[in-house]
Design a protein around this motif. Structure first.
Motif, mmCIF file in Angstrom:
data_model
loop_
_atom_site.group_PDB
_atom_site.id
_atom_site.type_symbol
_atom_site.label_atom_id
_atom_site.label_comp_id
_atom_site.label_asym_id
_atom_site.label_seq_id
_atom_site.Cartn_x
_atom_site.Cartn_y
_atom_site.Cartn_z
ATOM 1 N N SER A 88 0.886 -0.991 -0.055
ATOM 2 C CA SER A 88 -0.152 -0.018 0.060
ATOM 3 C C SER A 88 0.869 1.256 -0.006
ATOM 4 O O SER A 88 0.588 2.157 -0.816
ATOM 5 N N VAL A 89 1.868 1.196 1.087
ATOM 6 C CA VAL A 89 2.892 2.577 0.928
ATOM 7 C C VAL A 89 3.406 2.785 -0.297
ATOM 8 O O VAL A 89 3.621 3.795 -0.809
ATOM 9 N N GLU A 90 4.046 1.626 -0.945
ATOM 10 C CA GLU A 90 4.516 1.706 -2.449
ATOM 11 C C GLU A 90 3.360 2.273 -3.368
ATOM 12 O O GLU A 90 3.961 3.188 -4.172
ATOM 13 N N ALA A 91 2.409 1.828 -3.442
ATOM 14 C CA ALA A 91 1.421 2.146 -4.512
ATOM 15 C C ALA A 91 0.898 3.833 -4.353
ATOM 16 O O ALA A 91 0.741 4.525 -4.915
ATOM 17 N N PHE A 92 0.625 4.295 -2.716
ATOM 18 C CA PHE A 92 0.523 5.546 -2.616
ATOM 19 C C PHE A 92 1.643 6.466 -2.879
ATOM 20 O O PHE A 92 1.580 7.621 -3.655
ATOM 21 N N ASN A 93 2.770 6.069 -2.810
ATOM 22 C CA ASN A 93 3.776 7.051 -3.113
ATOM 23 C C ASN A 93 4.119 6.973 -4.392
ATOM 24 O O ASN A 93 4.532 8.097 -4.831
ATOM 25 N N LEU A 114 -1.819 6.542 7.535
ATOM 26 C CA LEU A 114 -2.533 5.611 8.389
ATOM 27 C C LEU A 114 -1.861 4.285 8.126
ATOM 28 O O LEU A 114 -1.751 3.470 9.091
ATOM 29 N N CYS A 115 -1.313 3.921 6.813
ATOM 30 C CA CYS A 115 -0.343 2.518 6.739
ATOM 31 C C CYS A 115 0.744 2.709 7.791
ATOM 32 O O CYS A 115 0.824 1.491 8.441
ATOM 33 N N HIS A 116 1.321 3.693 8.045
ATOM 34 C CA HIS A 116 2.599 3.742 9.052
ATOM 35 C C HIS A 116 1.735 3.788 10.589
ATOM 36 O O HIS A 116 2.583 2.901 11.392
ATOM 37 N N TYR A 117 0.870 4.518 10.833
ATOM 38 C CA TYR A 117 0.196 4.694 11.958
ATOM 39 C C TYR A 117 -0.462 3.110 12.545
ATOM 40 O O TYR A 117 -0.005 2.861 13.758
ATOM 41 N N GLU A 118 -0.739 2.373 11.739
ATOM 42 C CA GLU A 118 -1.154 1.053 12.166
ATOM 43 C C GLU A 118 -0.013 0.021 12.581
ATOM 44 O O GLU A 118 -0.465 -0.993 12.673
ATOM 45 N N GLN A 119 1.124 0.531 11.981
ATOM 46 C CA GLN A 119 2.268 -0.546 12.414
ATOM 47 C C GLN A 119 2.887 -0.034 13.454
ATOM 48 O O GLN A 119 4.004 -0.622 13.617
ATOM 49 N N ILE A 120 2.418 1.040 14.261
ATOM 50 C CA ILE A 120 3.242 1.541 15.405
ATOM 51 C C ILE A 120 3.285 0.610 16.499
ATOM 52 O O ILE A 120 2.292 -0.006 16.911
ATOM 53 N N PRO A 121 4.466 0.028 16.745
ATOM 54 C CA PRO A 121 4.492 -1.112 17.894
ATOM 55 C C PRO A 121 4.351 -0.533 19.305
ATOM 56 O O PRO A 121 4.243 0.766 19.639
ATOM 57 N N ILE A 122 4.717 -1.371 20.087
ATOM 58 C CA ILE A 122 4.621 -1.004 21.661
ATOM 59 C C ILE A 122 5.934 -0.117 21.868
ATOM 60 O O ILE A 122 6.784 -0.004 20.995
ATOM 61 N N ILE A 123 5.861 0.456 22.962
ATOM 62 C CA ILE A 123 6.744 1.375 23.275
ATOM 63 C C ILE A 123 8.310 0.771 23.369
ATOM 64 O O ILE A 123 9.238 1.655 23.258
ATOM 65 N N ASP A 132 7.542 7.932 10.595
ATOM 66 C CA ASP A 132 7.200 7.936 9.117
ATOM 67 C C ASP A 132 5.668 8.278 9.015
ATOM 68 O O ASP A 132 5.378 9.205 8.317
ATOM 69 N N SER A 133 4.999 7.898 10.089
ATOM 70 C CA SER A 133 3.507 8.383 10.042
ATOM 71 C C SER A 133 3.329 9.825 10.377
ATOM 72 O O SER A 133 2.821 10.571 9.581
ATOM 73 N N LEU A 134 4.163 10.316 11.284
ATOM 74 C CA LEU A 134 4.269 11.947 11.463
ATOM 75 C C LEU A 134 4.646 12.657 10.545
ATOM 76 O O LEU A 134 4.108 13.515 9.983
ATOM 77 N N LYS A 135 5.484 12.132 9.701
ATOM 78 C CA LYS A 135 5.865 12.870 8.410
ATOM 79 C C LYS A 135 4.763 12.891 7.283
ATOM 80 O O LYS A 135 4.543 14.174 6.938
ATOM 81 N N ALA A 136 4.218 11.826 7.223
ATOM 82 C CA ALA A 136 3.055 11.823 6.285
ATOM 83 C C ALA A 136 1.967 12.680 6.667
ATOM 84 O O ALA A 136 1.367 13.514 5.747
ATOM 85 N N PHE A 137 1.657 12.455 8.041
ATOM 86 C CA PHE A 137 0.350 13.425 8.632
ATOM 87 C C PHE A 137 0.680 14.857 8.441
ATOM 88 O O PHE A 137 -0.235 15.840 8.220
ATOM 89 N N ILE A 157 -1.558 13.045 14.875
ATOM 90 C CA ILE A 157 -0.105 13.625 15.245
ATOM 91 C C ILE A 157 -0.145 13.615 16.788
ATOM 92 O O ILE A 157 0.834 13.321 17.228
ATOM 93 N N ASP A 158 -1.231 14.163 17.467
ATOM 94 C CA ASP A 158 -1.232 14.353 18.884
ATOM 95 C C ASP A 158 -1.138 12.887 19.526
ATOM 96 O O ASP A 158 -0.376 12.660 20.646
ATOM 97 N N LEU A 159 -1.970 11.933 19.211
ATOM 98 C CA LEU A 159 -1.663 10.599 19.489
ATOM 99 C C LEU A 159 -0.275 10.066 19.408
ATOM 100 O O LEU A 159 0.107 9.273 20.270
ATOM 101 N N ILE A 160 0.448 10.279 18.176
ATOM 102 C CA ILE A 160 1.707 9.745 17.950
ATOM 103 C C ILE A 160 2.775 10.345 18.978
ATOM 104 O O ILE A 160 3.530 9.790 19.470
#
Length: 259
Positions: A88-93, A114-123, A132-137, A157-160
């Motif tokens: 998905s990231v490749e296609a949107f890019n 969103l693609c990056h956001y949904e892959q954010i792991p535990i701290i 990466d999600s921050l940059k896109a948003f 962004i606030d959540l991230i």
């Protein structure tokens, strides 16, 4: 053995025919409307990977049609729904690179986020997806502030930021527990400097008070405690900091002279 061999041959033939059917559906030249309808059928059936490939085929066979750009975006979105985030990231890019002035570029950046956001792991793990999600948003907010995606991008962004601040707090606590107070101070300062609007700032200030007192830096501890009290006067963190500072700065009472 004869019967088993015949059954095996039959199964191989069946699989081969099934594979050919899939390839024929995708790669046989068709009218653009037919290809798009096939893709939509897969999409509505929630067969998102098949839908993604079918939408990609619309663009491949009819790259100059009015359907091509929409199919490109739909293919990227279907990969997102299938949780195939790399595809998905490749296609949107690719869409952003090929069509930087298109009205849907804001949407493409938002979906990248969103693609990056949904892959954010535990701290405890690497936070590159969060960055990466921050940059896109942030691209959505900076370049398309009036778009329908900007408000949710700001919320994400606030959540991230809160998540990343939690990561810094966690690392700082670890250093503090190991007696590495200078390293801990750098982490807690990072929270205060970079993530001022997050819920982790009061704790970061309190931990700074603790670290400074552990190093014997009473003036620095008092200054940070004052900042904490000014900004979060009703916080439990301030109450704890106040008690600590008071304990470490209480005047020493000289013993009464012997009579």
């Amino acid at each position: 053995m004869f019967c088993l061999k015949n059954i095996t041959c039959f199964l191989l033939l069946l699989f081969a025919l099934t594979g050919c059917g899939d390839k024929e559906e995708l790669y046989t030249d068709r009218k653009v409307e037919d290809l798009y309808n096939i893709a939509m059928d897969h999409f509505e059936a929630k067969s998102y990977t098949k839908a993604a490939r079918s939408f990609a085929e619309v663009e491949r066979q009819h790259p100059y049609s009015n359907w091509a750009l929409k199919a490109q975006l739909m293919s990227a979105y279907c990969y997102y729904e299938a949780k195939k985030y790399d595809e998905s990231v490749e296609a949107f890019n690719l869409f952003i690179q090929l069509h930087p002035g298109h009205p849907e570029v804001a949407y493409a950046y938002y979906m990248l986020g969103l693609c990056h956001y949904e892959q954010i792991p535990i701290i405890e793990r690497d936070q590159k997806p969060a960055e990466d999600s921050l940059k896109a948003f942030q691209e959505v907010i900076n370049r398309f502030p009036a778009s329908v995606y900007a408000k949710d991008a700001k919320f994400k962004i606030d959540l991230i930021h809160d998540h990343l601040a939690g990561k810094e707090i966690s690392v700082g606590r670890y250093y503090q527990s190991q007696g590495a107070h200078l390293a801990a101070i750098n982490r807690f300062k990072e929270v205060v400097a970079r993530y001022q609007t997050t819920s982790h700032v009061p704790e970061a200030l309190h931990r700074l008070v603790e670290c400074y007192l552990s190093l014997g830096l009473k003036a620095e501890a008092q200054a940070v405690a004052a900042v904490l009290g000014h900004n979060f006067p009703n916080s439990d963190w301030y109450k704890d900091s106040y008690a600590l500072v008071k304990q470490h700065t209480a005047p020493v009472v000289a013993p009464s002279p012997a009579k």
